[in-house]
Each structure stands twice: as structure tokens, then as C-alpha cells.
Design a protein around this motif. Structure first.
Motif, PDB file in Angstrom:
ATOM      1  N   CYS A 193      40.330  39.418  33.669  1.00  0.00           N
ATOM      2  CA  CYS A 193      39.803  40.265  32.595  1.00  0.00           C
ATOM      3  C   CYS A 193      40.685  41.481  32.313  1.00  0.00           C
ATOM      4  O   CYS A 193      40.543  42.095  31.246  1.00  0.00           O
ATOM      5  CB  CYS A 193      38.380  40.696  32.902  1.00  0.00           C
ATOM      6  N   VAL A 194      41.589  41.816  33.199  1.00  0.00           N
ATOM      7  CA  VAL A 194      42.528  42.902  32.882  1.00  0.00           C
ATOM      8  C   VAL A 194      43.469  42.476  31.758  1.00  0.00           C
ATOM      9  O   VAL A 194      44.154  43.316  31.167  1.00  0.00           O
ATOM     10  CB  VAL A 194      43.345  43.347  34.118  1.00  0.00           C
ATOM     11  N   GLN A 248      38.135  36.413  38.353  1.00  0.00           N
ATOM     12  CA  GLN A 248      37.610  37.678  37.861  1.00  0.00           C
ATOM     13  C   GLN A 248      38.728  38.637  37.438  1.00  0.00           C
ATOM     14  O   GLN A 248      38.594  39.390  36.460  1.00  0.00           O
ATOM     15  CB  GLN A 248      36.752  38.343  38.940  1.00  0.00           C
ATOM     16  N   LYS A 249      39.835  38.596  38.144  1.00  0.00           N
ATOM     17  CA  LYS A 249      40.943  39.508  37.875  1.00  0.00           C
ATOM     18  C   LYS A 249      41.536  39.305  36.483  1.00  0.00           C
ATOM     19  O   LYS A 249      42.186  40.201  35.926  1.00  0.00           O
ATOM     20  CB  LYS A 249      42.031  39.288  38.937  1.00  0.00           C
ATOM     21  N   GLY A 277      42.324  37.279  43.715  1.00  0.00           N
ATOM     22  CA  GLY A 277      41.324  37.914  42.871  1.00  0.00           C
ATOM     23  C   GLY A 277      40.907  37.156  41.627  1.00  0.00           C
ATOM     24  O   GLY A 277      40.150  37.684  40.798  1.00  0.00           O
ATOM     25  N   PHE A 278      41.368  35.917  41.482  1.00  0.00           N
ATOM     26  CA  PHE A 278      41.025  35.136  40.292  1.00  0.00           C
ATOM     27  C   PHE A 278      39.771  34.301  40.538  1.00  0.00           C
ATOM     28  O   PHE A 278      39.502  33.923  41.666  1.00  0.00           O
ATOM     29  CB  PHE A 278      42.201  34.231  39.920  1.00  0.00           C
ATOM     30  N   HIS A 302      49.370  35.738  37.708  1.00  0.00           N
ATOM     31  CA  HIS A 302      49.374  36.801  38.719  1.00  0.00           C
ATOM     32  C   HIS A 302      50.255  37.970  38.298  1.00  0.00           C
ATOM     33  O   HIS A 302      49.841  39.142  38.388  1.00  0.00           O
ATOM     34  CB  HIS A 302      49.854  36.231  40.063  1.00  0.00           C
ATOM     35  N   ALA A 343      48.651  39.909  35.458  1.00  0.00           N
ATOM     36  CA  ALA A 343      47.490  40.687  35.888  1.00  0.00           C
ATOM     37  C   ALA A 343      47.900  41.962  36.616  1.00  0.00           C
ATOM     38  O   ALA A 343      47.183  42.967  36.566  1.00  0.00           O
ATOM     39  CB  ALA A 343      46.591  39.837  36.780  1.00  0.00           C
ATOM     40  N   LEU A 344      49.042  41.939  37.279  1.00  0.00           N
ATOM     41  CA  LEU A 344      49.538  43.136  37.956  1.00  0.00           C
ATOM     42  C   LEU A 344      50.158  44.116  36.971  1.00  0.00           C
ATOM     43  O   LEU A 344      50.123  45.332  37.184  1.00  0.00           O
ATOM     44  CB  LEU A 344      50.571  42.749  39.018  1.00  0.00           C
TER      45      LEU A 344
END
Length: 238
Positions: free
Chosen positions: A154-155, A151-152, A148-149, A124, A127-128
Motif C-alpha cells: 500500500c505504500v 500489506q506493505k 511485509g507483503f 520490494h 516499496a522501500l
């Protein structure tokens, strides 16, 4: 009834506080111009509270306590009781800024790792702030759907990541790591995945005891992110 155009304005101050363990390399300060790599370690749920001795039991704090030659700044905060790491991302980000202001940190060699609840926190937080870390090592963690996981994830496709999980984990199922790794591979990410056959929830002990992990980790820099990551591994040797 008539409507009026209005404006609301309010200044809000947020107080951030975390207790943490700090370990500096043995030669720190010998050369005031030398910049050092930094590892941020996020512990699991069992180490929450206000007693930092609980944080020393596992992971990076345990490693640095027994290895006086550990070649990096190690920062190991403690998550307050009754909360989880995703509730403290502002404090973690501010803590890293504070350490960088107080010590000679190599901003291109900042690494993030965590185990169990700290594995979730690793995904987390990274990803931020995907541009903050040179590499990630999430251990027996996962990503929460309401954050958001998967999918998130991918950042993080350009951030070298080495994921570890026990095949027989009955606390955090292996599928929690698998679905994020699959999402990363779908977006051509730089990810390596080690699954320990026959291992339960404690996949962190052999991971943090493995010299190959640190050899790989300290090679990673933000400016050199697209190195070949490798595939699935059986056992910590990779």
C-alpha cells in the motif's frame, strides 16, 4: 552489583558491488541538456552469476540489443549467484544514484521492471523507495511475507503499476501477483493487472515485446501519478 552508563560506537563501512549492462539511446549526448528516461530491469533467478551475457537473454536487455532506437537509458544489473534481489537493495539504490550522476537522467521518468525473481525484487525495491519510481512493471513475481507483503504494497498506492502474470504459471503461482493486486486495490491504488490465459511462467516475452507497454510506461511521470490505471486485462494488449 552496580550498573554503569555506557556508550557503544562503531563505524561500519559496507562495500557495494554489482555488474550491470548499460544501454544509452542512439541520440544520447547530441543535446547535452536533454534528460532521458531510465528503466531499471531486474532479471530472474536463472540469470544470476558473474556472466553478463546471461542477462542479455531475456527482458529489457534483449529488447535494446535488437532495437537501436530504444528511447531510454536501460540499466540491467546482475544478481550475484546464491542470492536474491532483496539482499541487494542498497546496491541497487546506489547504482541508480551513480547512473544519475554520470548521465543526464530525467528523475521524474525512472521506471522499474523485473521478471520472476526480478518481479519479487521490483515489489520490494519499490516499496522501500516509493518516491523514486514513476511507474512499475512487475512480471510473474510476488511479495515475500517476511518482507511485509502483501500489506506493505500500500505504500505504492500512488505509483502507476501494471502487473503481468500467466494464468497457468507453475513456477510462481498466479496467486502471488493476485494477492498484491488485491491489497493495492483495497487501498485505492493505481494498478492495472494483465493475466495471460493459457500461459505458463514465461509471461515476460509477450510483455516486453508489446509496444503498448512502452507507450503507457513513457507517459508516466512522478508528478502525474493518479492517472486512471484501468482494470483486469486478458492478453498483453490491455
Amino acid at each position: 552489583m552496580k550498573q554503569c552508563a555506557c556508550t557503544f560506537e562503531q563505524q561500519v563501512t559496507k562495500r557495494l558491488r554489482l555488474n550491470y549492462l548499460l544501454s544509452l539511446p542512439k541520440d544520447f549526448g547530441a543535446d547535452p541538456h536533454r534528460k532521458w528516461p531510465l528503466i531499471l530491469f531486474l532479471h530472474g533467478a536463472g540469470e544470476r552469476g558473474d556472466d553478463l551475457n546471461r542477462v542479455r537473454v531475456y527482458g529489457i536487455p534483449k529488447v535494446v540489443d535488437r532495437d537501436e532506437d530504444f528511447p531510454a537509458i536501460a540499466v540491467s544489473p546482475q544478481c550475484p549467484a546464491g542470492s536474491a534481489w532483496h539482499e541487494h537493495v542498497d546496491a541497487l539504490d546506489a547504482l541508480l544514484d551513480h547512473i544519475a550522476e554520470e548521465h543526464t537522467v530525467d528523475a521524474d521518468r525512472a521506471y522499474l521492471t523485473g521478471m520472476s525473481m526480478g518481479g519479487y525484487g521490483t515489489w520490494h525495491l519499490a516499496a522501500l523507495y516509493p518516491d523514486r519510481f514513476a511507474a512499475l512493471v512487475p512480471i510473474c513475481g510476488g511479495g515475500l511475507w517476511y518482507l511485509g507483503f502483501p500489506q506493505k504494497a500500500c505504500v505504492l498506492k500512488d505509483v502507476p503499476t501494471w502487473v503481468f502474470h500467466g494464468a497457468h504459471d507453475d513456477v510462481v503461482p498466479l496467486s502471488e501477483s493476485q494477492r498484491i493486486v488485491e491489497a493495492l486495490r483495497d487501498c485505492d491504488a493505481n494498478v492495472r493487472f494483465t493475466i495471460y490465459p493459457g500461459v505458463g511462467h514465461d509471461s515476460w516475452t509477450q510483455t516486453y515485446d508489446n509496444p503498448e507497454l512502452y507507450a503507457w510506461l513513457f507517459e508516466q511521470r512522478r508528478g502525474n501519478r493518479r492517472q486512471e490505471a484501468g482494470g483486469d486485462d486478458a492478453g498483453a494488449g490491455g
